[in-house]
Design a protein around this motif. Structure first.
Motif, short mmCIF file in Angstrom:
data_model
loop_
_atom_site.label_atom_id
_atom_site.label_comp_id
_atom_site.label_asym_id
_atom_site.label_seq_id
_atom_site.Cartn_x
_atom_site.Cartn_y
_atom_site.Cartn_z
N ARG A 1 0.84 -1.18 0.00
CA ARG A 1 0.00 0.00 0.00
C ARG A 1 0.88 1.24 0.00
O ARG A 1 1.80 1.35 0.82
CB ARG A 1 -0.86 -0.01 1.27
CG ARG A 1 -2.12 0.81 1.20
CD ARG A 1 -2.75 0.92 2.57
NE ARG A 1 -2.33 2.15 3.20
CZ ARG A 1 -3.14 3.19 3.38
NH1 ARG A 1 -4.39 3.12 3.03
NH2 ARG A 1 -2.69 4.30 3.93
N THR A 2 0.62 2.16 -0.90
CA THR A 2 1.40 3.38 -0.96
C THR A 2 0.47 4.58 -0.97
O THR A 2 -0.36 4.74 -1.87
CB THR A 2 2.26 3.43 -2.24
OG1 THR A 2 2.87 2.16 -2.44
CG2 THR A 2 3.32 4.50 -2.12
N ALA A 3 0.60 5.42 0.05
CA ALA A 3 -0.26 6.60 0.14
C ALA A 3 0.51 7.85 -0.26
O ALA A 3 1.65 8.02 0.13
CB ALA A 3 -0.79 6.74 1.57
N TYR A 4 -0.11 8.70 -1.05
CA TYR A 4 0.51 9.95 -1.45
C TYR A 4 -0.20 11.11 -0.77
O TYR A 4 -1.43 11.09 -0.62
CB TYR A 4 0.42 10.12 -2.97
CG TYR A 4 1.15 9.03 -3.72
CD1 TYR A 4 2.52 9.09 -3.91
CD2 TYR A 4 0.46 7.93 -4.21
CE1 TYR A 4 3.20 8.09 -4.59
CE2 TYR A 4 1.13 6.91 -4.88
CZ TYR A 4 2.50 7.00 -5.07
OH TYR A 4 3.16 6.00 -5.72
N ALA A 5 0.59 12.10 -0.37
CA ALA A 5 0.02 13.21 0.39
C ALA A 5 -0.62 14.26 -0.51
O ALA A 5 -0.37 15.45 -0.37
CB ALA A 5 1.11 13.84 1.26
N THR A 6 -1.43 13.83 -1.40
CA THR A 6 -2.14 14.75 -2.27
C THR A 6 -3.47 15.11 -1.65
O THR A 6 -3.92 14.49 -0.70
CB THR A 6 -2.40 14.11 -3.65
OG1 THR A 6 -3.13 12.90 -3.43
CG2 THR A 6 -1.10 13.81 -4.35
N VAL A 7 -4.11 16.15 -2.19
CA VAL A 7 -5.48 16.44 -1.79
C VAL A 7 -6.34 16.48 -3.03
O VAL A 7 -6.09 17.28 -3.93
CB VAL A 7 -5.57 17.81 -1.06
CG1 VAL A 7 -7.03 18.13 -0.75
CG2 VAL A 7 -4.72 17.81 0.19
N PRO A 8 -7.31 15.61 -3.10
CA PRO A 8 -7.65 14.58 -2.11
C PRO A 8 -6.65 13.44 -2.14
O PRO A 8 -5.85 13.33 -3.06
CB PRO A 8 -9.03 14.11 -2.54
CG PRO A 8 -9.15 14.47 -3.96
CD PRO A 8 -8.20 15.57 -4.26
N ALA A 9 -6.72 12.63 -1.14
CA ALA A 9 -5.75 11.54 -0.97
C ALA A 9 -5.67 10.61 -2.18
O ALA A 9 -6.65 10.45 -2.91
CB ALA A 9 -6.12 10.73 0.27
N THR A 10 -4.52 10.06 -2.37
CA THR A 10 -4.31 9.07 -3.42
C THR A 10 -3.59 7.88 -2.79
O THR A 10 -2.59 8.04 -2.12
CB THR A 10 -3.41 9.64 -4.54
OG1 THR A 10 -3.99 10.84 -5.02
CG2 THR A 10 -3.27 8.64 -5.67
N VAL A 11 -4.15 6.72 -3.01
CA VAL A 11 -3.51 5.52 -2.48
C VAL A 11 -3.42 4.49 -3.59
O VAL A 11 -4.40 4.26 -4.31
CB VAL A 11 -4.30 4.94 -1.29
CG1 VAL A 11 -3.58 3.73 -0.72
CG2 VAL A 11 -4.49 5.99 -0.21
N GLU A 12 -2.26 3.91 -3.71
CA GLU A 12 -2.09 2.91 -4.75
C GLU A 12 -1.75 1.56 -4.15
O GLU A 12 -0.98 1.47 -3.19
CB GLU A 12 -1.00 3.33 -5.73
CG GLU A 12 -1.41 4.48 -6.62
CD GLU A 12 -0.42 4.69 -7.73
OE1 GLU A 12 -0.84 5.15 -8.79
OE2 GLU A 12 0.77 4.39 -7.55
N TYR A 13 -2.32 0.54 -4.75
CA TYR A 13 -2.06 -0.83 -4.32
C TYR A 13 -1.35 -1.59 -5.42
O TYR A 13 -1.71 -1.47 -6.59
CB TYR A 13 -3.37 -1.53 -3.99
CG TYR A 13 -4.05 -0.96 -2.77
CD1 TYR A 13 -3.77 -1.46 -1.51
CD2 TYR A 13 -4.96 0.08 -2.88
CE1 TYR A 13 -4.39 -0.94 -0.39
CE2 TYR A 13 -5.58 0.61 -1.76
CZ TYR A 13 -5.29 0.10 -0.52
OH TYR A 13 -5.89 0.62 0.58
#
Lengths: 123, 123
Positions: free
Chosen positions: B83-95
């Motif tokens: 799981r990789t979360a990016y600190a964007t707004v809105p949130a972005t998470v990639e699996y």
DNA sequence: CCGCATCCCTACGGATACTG
DNA sequence: CAGTATCCGTAGGGATGCGG
């Protein structure tokens, strides 16, 4: 045939309306395969090409007779196993995979191989 | 390695006592794989080698966010996805699937092929 | 020996609503 | 967008017991 739900957006749009029923059938099968002990049951029966008796299946799958009976019943309903009862005393019932089910063997086998490897490496 | 439970009686006797824990791990994995939408989730992610976002997975698997989140969490726990979360707004998470999970691809693919064929022929 | 019927009971999935 | 928390309903698994 391609599965709408697993395609990227554009192509799926058109087909969406069409094969709704196909989607239902696919889900049906996935639900079936996801029932407890179902994969084990199929695997066990695939290991041995000969018809197998109820108690032998039960022993190898290691589950309650209720569950084993249910799984075998469901498989029969879906045309994946045939049930043959002999009028012996005590009763003898043999289950055999249909050729449709046998077509699943390679997939199951490699899937179990994967499972076994993982189980090993996490010891 | 061989799986005791699926062997014929004689050989299994000896090994029975040994790898009880292996049996537990195997069952663990089978239970995991048997959860609802699990096979679909893995298949969906396997179709596309690139990391995939939550909502994309949810859309393709076609389930509630609760369930999708649960499945992804379980897969992460088992080291099958990252799981990789990016600190964007809105949130972005990639699996993304780990290579262990990717090793499952061939099995999954042929299994789904089988499922699709069956779904077709029963129309 | 085979396996269904019954009961009980949990655990799992989905809806909804709310946070960062 | 990407979840988590809560609640709730139900499907489905297991134990037991009986009948074929």
């Amino acid at each position: 045939m391609l599965l709408v739900r697993y395609m990227s957006q554009e192509q799926s749009q058109r087909m969406q309306s069409m094969c709704e029923s196909a989607k239902a059938h696919v889900d049906d099968l996935l639900v079936l395969l996801s029932k407890s002990k179902m994969l084990s049951t199929l695997y066990v029966m695939n290991c041995d090409p000969d018809p197998m008796r109820f108690s032998e299946i039960k022993k190898r799958v290691d589950s309650s007779s209720t569950t084993v009976a249910r799984r075998l019943g469901e498989l029969e309903d879906h045309g994946l196993v045939t049930r043959t009862a002999y009028a012996t005393v005590p009763a003898t019932v043999e289950y055999a995979l249909t050729k449709d089910a046998i077509a699943l063997q390679p997939s199951l086998e490699s899937m179990f191989e994967w499972v076994l490897n993982r189980a090993d490496s996490s010891l």
